[in-house]
Structures are given as C-alpha cells and as structure tokens.
Scaffold this active site. Sequence first.
Site, PDB file in Angstrom:
ATOM      1  N   HIS A   1      -7.282  -5.478   1.816  1.00 46.09           N
ATOM      2  CA  HIS A   1      -6.379  -5.137   2.695  1.00 46.09           C
ATOM      3  C   HIS A   1      -5.629  -6.294   3.643  1.00 46.09           C
ATOM      4  CE1 HIS A   1      -7.094  -0.687   2.180  1.00 46.09           C
ATOM      5  NE2 HIS A   1      -8.305  -1.049   1.882  1.00 46.09           N
TER       6      HIS A   1
ATOM      7  N   ASN B   1     -13.456  -2.962   1.907  1.00 45.71           N
ATOM      8  CA  ASN B   1     -14.176  -2.007   2.029  1.00 45.71           C
ATOM      9  C   ASN B   1     -15.296  -1.888   0.845  1.00 45.71           C
ATOM     10  OD1 ASN B   1     -12.880  -1.067   4.666  1.00 45.71           O
ATOM     11  ND2 ASN B   1     -11.631   0.091   3.340  1.00 45.71           N
TER      12      ASN B   1
ATOM     13  N   HIS C   1     -10.641  -4.563  -3.560  1.00 45.50           N
ATOM     14  CA  HIS C   1      -9.153  -4.845  -3.091  1.00 45.50           C
ATOM     15  C   HIS C   1      -9.201  -5.543  -1.516  1.00 45.50           C
ATOM     16  CE1 HIS C   1      -9.893  -0.679  -2.634  1.00 45.50           C
ATOM     17  NE2 HIS C   1      -9.351  -0.709  -1.525  1.00 45.50           N
TER      18      HIS C   1
ATOM     19  N   GLN D   1     -14.380   3.200   1.252  1.00 46.11           N
ATOM     20  CA  GLN D   1     -13.606   2.736   0.118  1.00 46.11           C
ATOM     21  C   GLN D   1     -13.291   3.906  -0.619  1.00 46.11           C
ATOM     22  OE1 GLN D   1     -16.136   0.431  -2.671  1.00 46.11           O
ATOM     23  NE2 GLN D   1     -14.269  -0.215  -3.870  1.00 46.11           N
TER      24      GLN D   1
ATOM     25  N   ASP E   1       0.867  -1.249  -0.033  1.00 50.67           N
ATOM     26  CA  ASP E   1      -0.008   0.087  -0.122  1.00 50.67           C
ATOM     27  C   ASP E   1       0.984   1.188  -0.183  1.00 50.67           C
ATOM     28  OD1 ASP E   1      -3.088   0.622   0.941  1.00 50.67           O
ATOM     29  OD2 ASP E   1      -1.827   2.441   1.098  1.00 50.67           O
ATOM     30  N   ILE E   2       0.501   2.291  -0.792  1.00 52.37           N
ATOM     31  CA  ILE E   2       1.303   3.614  -0.934  1.00 52.37           C
ATOM     32  C   ILE E   2       1.266   4.233   0.283  1.00 52.37           C
ATOM     33  CG2 ILE E   2      -0.430   5.056  -1.894  1.00 52.37           C
ATOM     34  CD1 ILE E   2       1.496   5.864  -4.141  1.00 52.37           C
TER      35      ILE E   2
HETATM   36  P1  5GP Z   1      -9.685   1.666   0.372  1.00 49.04           P
HETATM   37  O1  5GP Z   1      -9.863   2.902   1.061  1.00 49.04           O
HETATM   38  O2  5GP Z   1     -10.316   1.995  -1.061  1.00 49.04           O
HETATM   39  O3  5GP Z   1     -10.118   0.295   1.082  1.00 49.04           O
HETATM   40  O4  5GP Z   1      -8.280   1.564   0.140  1.00 49.04           O
HETATM   41  C1  5GP Z   1      -7.447   2.149  -0.971  1.00 49.04           C
HETATM   42  C2  5GP Z   1      -6.159   1.613  -0.575  1.00 49.04           C
HETATM   43  O5  5GP Z   1      -5.372   1.908  -1.661  1.00 49.04           O
HETATM   44  C3  5GP Z   1      -5.339   2.928   0.627  1.00 49.04           C
HETATM   45  O6  5GP Z   1      -5.026   2.189   1.553  1.00 49.04           O
HETATM   46  C4  5GP Z   1      -4.227   3.526  -0.382  1.00 49.04           C
HETATM   47  O7  5GP Z   1      -3.514   4.007   0.197  1.00 49.04           O
HETATM   48  C5  5GP Z   1      -4.124   2.432  -1.492  1.00 49.04           C
HETATM   49  N1  5GP Z   1      -3.605   3.256  -2.717  1.00 49.04           N
HETATM   50  C6  5GP Z   1      -4.316   4.196  -3.372  1.00 49.04           C
HETATM   51  N2  5GP Z   1      -3.642   4.622  -4.593  1.00 49.04           N
HETATM   52  C7  5GP Z   1      -2.690   3.597  -4.856  1.00 49.04           C
HETATM   53  C8  5GP Z   1      -1.516   3.567  -5.656  1.00 49.04           C
HETATM   54  O8  5GP Z   1      -1.278   4.161  -6.800  1.00 49.04           O
HETATM   55  N3  5GP Z   1      -0.620   2.441  -5.461  1.00 49.04           N
HETATM   56  C9  5GP Z   1      -0.691   1.743  -4.249  1.00 49.04           C
HETATM   57  N4  5GP Z   1       0.218   0.908  -3.961  1.00 49.04           N
HETATM   58  N5  5GP Z   1      -1.538   1.932  -3.220  1.00 49.04           N
HETATM   59  C10 5GP Z   1      -2.741   2.891  -3.516  1.00 49.04           C
END
Ligand code: 5GP
Length: 138
Positions: free
Chosen positions: A103, A88, A101, A95, A32-33
């Site tokens: 986690h 999420n 995805h 989300q 995760d970034i």
């Molecule tokens: P969500 O909040 O949708 O469940 O999680 C999205 C996740 O993706 C977040 O933890 C965010 O840090 C990660 N993320 C978003 N854009 C990128 C990206 O371009 N590269 C990577 N490696 N992670 C990302």
Amino acid sequence: MKDSNCIFCKIANGEIPSRTLYEDEDFRVIMDINPASKGHAIILPKEHAANLYELSDEYASKIFKVAKKVGSAMVEVLGCDGLNVLQNNGEAAGQTVFHLHVHLIPRYKDDCVSIGWKPGEADDTFLDSFVTKVQNIL
Ligand code: 5GP
Ligand code: ZN
C-alpha cells in the site's frame, strides 16, 4: 507464475482493466478501490505470491524501488504531508486479498487514517531466546 483464481493476478496482468498509475515488466500500480485517503495506491507484482514469505527474492528486491519511485511522484503531485508504505501478511495483520501487495497511503494532517499501536515494554527474557532462535534460522 499466475494463479487463475486470483483477482490481483488478473488485474496485474491486464486481464481485468484497472486505473493504472504505473506499469513495468514486473509490477502494476493501481488505485485502491476503497481508498484510505485521497491517492491511496497499491503495488501488485505480476507474479503470484500470497504473501511476503512466498515472494521471490527477485521481486522482493525490486518492489521497494517501485514504492520509492511511484510514492515520490505521488507525494509531489498530491502535496500531501506524509506517506505510509504498508504491507499486510495474514488475516491477523489485516490482509484481505491473498496476492502480495504494498500500500502507498498518502497522509494529510488531521486525516482519519489510523495505523498505530500502543507502545509496549521490551521483555529481555523473551528477547534473549527470540534473537538467538531467529539468528540460528538465518
Ligand atoms: P489488504 O487488506 O489485503 O492489505 O488490502 C487489500 C486492498 O485491496 C484493500 O485496500 C482493498 O480496498 C483493495 N482492493 C480489493 N479488491 C480490489 C479490486 O478489485 N480493485 C482495486 N483497485 N482494489 C481492490
Ligand atoms: Zn495472484
């Protein structure tokens, strides 16, 4: 199918480079970034689905196996104290990227990650009709 406007489709299929922890024909697991904790990874299906409701049964049946395989290896290497497996659906659920995805969030005693809720009280009147309605759909 891939969505040409979706960043996770591009990452999952190798069109955008990423730090890949695991890859097979259906999934890519990347770091995760903006990690919640040291070692936070996300499992991306190579096929686009915005959320769990859109995910094909084939991918749904495989994704938890990947969580188990990669999550177990992560815990072994990190020596962490726990692991949250989290997914999420919808803005209200947190989300932010609309390509499904999962986690994998390593947990450490006294870390600053917060995933929780205040325990409520079960409402039998609600449950009577809710359970029946869901069962009717299923
Ligand atoms: P969500 O909040 O949708 O469940 O999680 C999205 C996740 O993706 C977040 O933890 C965010 O840090 C990660 N993320 C978003 N854009 C990128 C990206 O371009 N590269 C990577 N490696 N992670 C990302
Ligand atoms: Zn996508």
